[in-house]
Enzyme design. Structure first.
Site, PDB file in Angstrom:
ATOM      1  N   SER A  20     -79.931 -35.654 -41.026  1.00 19.42           N
ATOM      2  CA  SER A  20     -79.759 -34.290 -41.540  1.00 19.42           C
ATOM      3  C   SER A  20     -78.838 -34.197 -42.758  1.00 19.42           C
ATOM      4  CB  SER A  20     -79.241 -33.354 -40.440  1.00 19.42           C
ATOM      5  OG  SER A  20     -77.889 -33.617 -40.149  1.00 19.42           O
ATOM      6  N   LYS A  34     -72.181 -31.294 -40.715  1.00 24.89           N
ATOM      7  CA  LYS A  34     -72.890 -30.446 -41.673  1.00 24.89           C
ATOM      8  C   LYS A  34     -71.915 -29.982 -42.754  1.00 24.89           C
ATOM      9  CE  LYS A  34     -76.845 -30.077 -39.325  1.00 24.89           C
ATOM     10  NZ  LYS A  34     -76.730 -31.314 -38.586  1.00 24.89           N
TER      11      LYS A  34
END
Length: 147
Positions: free
Chosen positions: A67, A104
């Site tokens: 990701s 993230k």
């Protein structure tokens, strides 16, 4: 020593080392044409001293997943995470979200928080008061294998 393993991260604590460090050639390594007859100075370099600013608040975690590939965080990379740093907009953070750890990019605007992946195949996550959410630490460095 493994502290915790989740689907996306495996956490480790830094191990104290009495080593003098690896040899460091203070010459700069050319990625172009080598400089002939360049003198260089040999020193010892401790990666702990270079990468760890706050020993008590620093942890390592190994990435699992894709990701964050756009930010240069690839599967199996080792992250250096400092829990003493203040989270802020655009920092890469390790977060605990609804029972799982994730890494993230933080996006903060008008008291709203989003977790932005760096891969278009993953959705942006808007944090709401319904989420169990903690910013666990800020990523300061990434260690990669290049073979």
């Amino acid at each position: 020593m493994i502290l915790h393993k989740s689907n996306s991260l495996t956490f480790f604590t830094p191990k104290e080392s009495n080593s003098l460090g690896a040899i460091f050639l203070d010459t700069g390594i050319s990625a172009g044409f080598p400089s002939p007859a360049e003198d260089f100075k040999e020193e010892r370099l401790s990666l702990d001293k270079e990468l760890v600013k706050n020993k008590e608040a620093t942890f390592y975690a190994r990435v699992s997943g894709q990701s964050m590939i756009g930010a240069g965080l690839d599967d199996n990379d080792l992250l250096v995470i400092d829990r003493s740093l203040e989270p802020s907009n655009n920092k890469i953070a390790v977060c605990f979200l609804d029972g799982e750890f994730t890494v993230k990019r933080l996006k903060v605007d008008n008291n709203e928080v989003w977790l932005q992946p760096e891969n278009p195949n993953y959705p942006i996550i808007k944090i709401t008061e319904d989420n169990d959410f903690i910013i666990w630490g800020i990523v300061t460095n990434v260690i990669k294998k290049v073979y």
